[in-house]
Design an enzyme around this catalytic site. Structure first.
Site, PDB file in Angstrom:
ATOM      1  N   ASP A  33       0.750  -1.121  -0.110  1.00  0.00           N
ATOM      2  CA  ASP A  33       0.121   0.331  -0.109  1.00  0.00           C
ATOM      3  C   ASP A  33       0.738   1.316   0.079  1.00  0.00           C
ATOM      4  OD1 ASP A  33      -2.446   1.826   0.768  1.00  0.00           O
ATOM      5  OD2 ASP A  33      -3.179  -0.086   0.904  1.00  0.00           O
ATOM      6  N   SER A  67     -11.295  -0.689  -0.540  1.00  0.00           N
ATOM      7  CA  SER A  67     -10.008  -0.624   0.046  1.00  0.00           C
ATOM      8  C   SER A  67     -10.196  -0.903   1.472  1.00  0.00           C
ATOM      9  CB  SER A  67      -9.499   0.793  -0.017  1.00  0.00           C
ATOM     10  OG  SER A  67      -8.839   0.652  -1.420  1.00  0.00           O
ATOM     11  N   HIS A 112      -3.608   6.130   3.764  1.00  0.00           N
ATOM     12  CA  HIS A 112      -4.335   4.966   3.349  1.00  0.00           C
ATOM     13  C   HIS A 112      -4.085   3.772   4.024  1.00  0.00           C
ATOM     14  CE1 HIS A 112      -5.810   1.999   0.256  1.00  0.00           C
ATOM     15  NE2 HIS A 112      -6.743   2.424   0.149  1.00  0.00           N
TER      16      HIS A 112
END
Length: 605
Positions: free
Chosen positions: A157, A371, A198
């Site tokens: 990620d 996600s 994220h």
């Protein structure tokens, strides 16, 4: 000996019948701009192609290729030499023609544009105190059986806020979370810190520190996170980095990979990396995408990956999620447009992460997207792996079979249904433990049959000492969590049959160790305990229990046997041979207990 072989054969046949229990411009080492400043052309990095050469290609051949095609090639990272994964600088207008030549070059496995992938999430929101999404998957019930102990989960990620380094810091609610083998494939160094938010949010769903009187909870909070940064602070990344990271994770002990990223192009290089990891026993979980399409993103669309769609609090699919028949399972992804549970906050997925693109500050933030759904499934997968299921096909099967069904219309996008972590872990914990116990008791039954010519010897088979040994060899005290008994010392050992102790002692990446899945320890213990009648009975029971556990391994195939090949059924032959040895050892060490010793211990005589 012939009689014993007949007994083992009958034991196997009966077991088959019982098997249902079963910001500034940075330049990298090749002189290219980083993902912050790269120019994207039609979904790929301008002026770059990725070339996967065949294993064994020599440095001389590589030099000859560069001269032949007039290009500069370099390895994507320090780890790429092993796989011959290279990135080439090419004039944009020459890419198509060069690719046409490369695909016919006998030294080239794959050649393609260096596609761009990006994170699949939506903006965050203010602080939120409740994790409706954890209750949705029934995670508290799953914690009775497993918390992900000794499992490594790779988060591929934007990085993770896992360390104090320069302007980065470790998040407060990752204080006790374990991290291993980090690597930054964007800047090519070992500091895989999050500069977006994220990746930290995703990692928090999987393994946020839990029961520490602060913040929020993670699903497999005792697992270890491997932070692998492949996406920039802008949330974009390249094929070469992602494929590199997938193979790196597989080579460094990860048993689960989460990729909450995606793109619209299929990459042979990335697909090959997924195949590589899958063949090494890694469960790969991916976000299906947020385009509201019935065509899911890559890499989620690959057969080796588990594609996850997103639901909201009322179990309906979110407005953004991709759908269709290729979805395998649904999980909470959040919807920041509604407050369905009436708690005063929008229904996003809540985790501790950095402020968006500001690693110097942190918050508890609400995000939405597939996600956010994907790490729920990855966390549940880690729970299963910690219980001995290191075969990714079996992990997938259990997750899907235990999901809460939403009907058979696969176009709706639920796949097998909504993730139910409690049911999945119950299946792999309690029901599998029960099956192992049944197989162990079948072994005891056959021993009773084989010892019927020795009137007093069968007493040893039904003695408490024998049964204690059988339980610890076959299944451990697997039933205690169902009775509400927790907090035991050495819990991770006591709740497992002996062969699964390799997970606790060596880590989940070494599960299926050939020494534990053999007759070595039962036979050694039997010889060690031979002089003492009571201990010998216990050792005989232990040997019988291990035979039952090995039979479960043979039938259910929850994990491969390490160092034993599977072709020509060699692994199955290995298990069968060791089942026979365990039972024969139990037979011998009961048969030759002196009759006087037996008589002295038989009540009423």
């Amino acid at each position: 000996m012939r009689k014993c072989l007949i007994i083992v054969f009958l034991f196997f046949v009966m077991a088959l019948l019982c098997s249902p229990f079963v910001s500034a411009l940075e330049v990298d080492s090749r002189g290219r701009e980083t993902m912050e400043t790269m120019e994207v052309m039609s979904g790929h990095v301008k002026g770059e192609i990725v070339i996967d050469l065949k294993d064994g290609t020599t440095d001389a051949e590589i030099a000859q290729m560069m001269k032949q095609y007039g290009i500069t090639m370099d390895y994507n990272s320090p780890f790429s030499a092993k796989y011959r994964l290279m990135v080439a600088d090419v004039e944009e207008e020459h890419i198509a023609g060069l690719l046409e030549q490369l695909v016919h070059d006998s030294r080239v496995e794959y050649a393609e544009p260096n596609y761009v992938y990006q994170i699949l999430s939506y903006p965050d929101d203010p602080l939120y105190k409740y994790q409706w999404h954890m209750e949705k998957i029934k995670v508290r019930g799953a914690w009775k059986y497993a918390t992900g102990q000794n499992v490594i989960v790779a988060v591929i990620d934007t990085g993770v806020a896992y360390e104090d380094y320069k302007n980065f810091h470790r998040l407060e609610d990752l204080e006790k979370t374990q991290f291993v083998s980090p690597y930054n494939f964007v800047s090519k160094d070992t500091h895989a810190n999050d500069d977006h938010a994220h990746g930290s949010h995703v990692a928090g769903t999987i393994a946020q520190t839990t029961n520490n009187k602060k913040g929020v909870a993670g699903i497999a909070y005792n697992c270890k996170i491997m932070p692998l940064k492949v996406l920039s602070s802008a949330g974009m990344g390249k094929t070469s980095d992602i494929a590199d990271a997938i193979k790196y994770a597989a080579d460094h002990g990860a048993k689960v990979i989460n990729m909450s990223l995606g793109g619209r192009f299929s990459s042979s290089v990335m697909h090959d990396a997924c195949k590589y990891a899958y063949q090494k026993g890694v469960t790969i979980v991916c976000a299906a995408g947020n385009e509201r399409s019935e065509r899911i993103s890559y890499p989620a669309a690959y057969d080796e990956c588990i594609a996850v769609s997103a639901i909201r609090d009322d179990d309906e699919l979110t407005f953004y999620t991709n759908k269709g028949k290729d979805i395998e399972i649904a999980a909470p992804g959040g919807d920041l447009n509604v407050d369905q549970n009436g708690d005063g906050y929008k229904d996003g997925v809540l985790q501790n992460t950095i402020k968006v693109r500001n690693p110097e500050q942190e918050d508890y933030s609400l995000f939405q997207g597939t996600s956010m759904a994907s790490p729920h499934v990855a966390g549940a997968a880690a729970l299963l792996v910690s219980l001995g299921y290191s075969n990714p096909a079996m992990v997938r099967a259990i997750l899907k079979k235990s999901a809460r069904s939403k009907g058979l219309d696969l176009k709706k996008g639920y796949g097998a249904g909504i993730l139910d972590a409690e049911k999945a872990v119950y299946t792999a914990g309690f029901l599998d433990g029960l099956a192992k116990l049944v197989f162990g008791l079948l072994g005891a039954l056959f021993l009773l049959s084989s010892l019927r010519r020795f009137p007093r010897a069968p007493y040893s088979v039904i003695s408490p000492h024998y049964l204690v040994g059988l339980i610890f060899g076959a299944c451990g005290l697997f039933f205690l969590p169902s009775l509400g008994i927790e907090g035991l010392p050495a819990k991770n050992l006591l709740l497992r049959g002996f062969p699964q102790w390799d997970i606790v002692l060596m880590g989940a990446e070494h599960h299926g160790n050939v020494l534990f899945y053999s007759a070595l320890f039962p036979i050694a213990l039997s010889f060690l305990f031979f002089p003492n009648i009571t201990l010998r009975r216990m050792a005989a029971g232990f040997s019988t229990g291990v035979a039952g556990h090995l039979l479960f391994m043979l039938l259910a195939k929850p994990a491969p046997i390490q160092f034993i090949p599977s072709f020509l059924f060699i692994d199955r032959i290995w298990l069968l041979a060791n089942i026979a040895l365990c039972l024969y050892a139990a037979y011998l060490f009961i048969r030759f207990i002196p009759e006087k010793a037996l008589k002295d211990r038989i009540p009423g005589e």
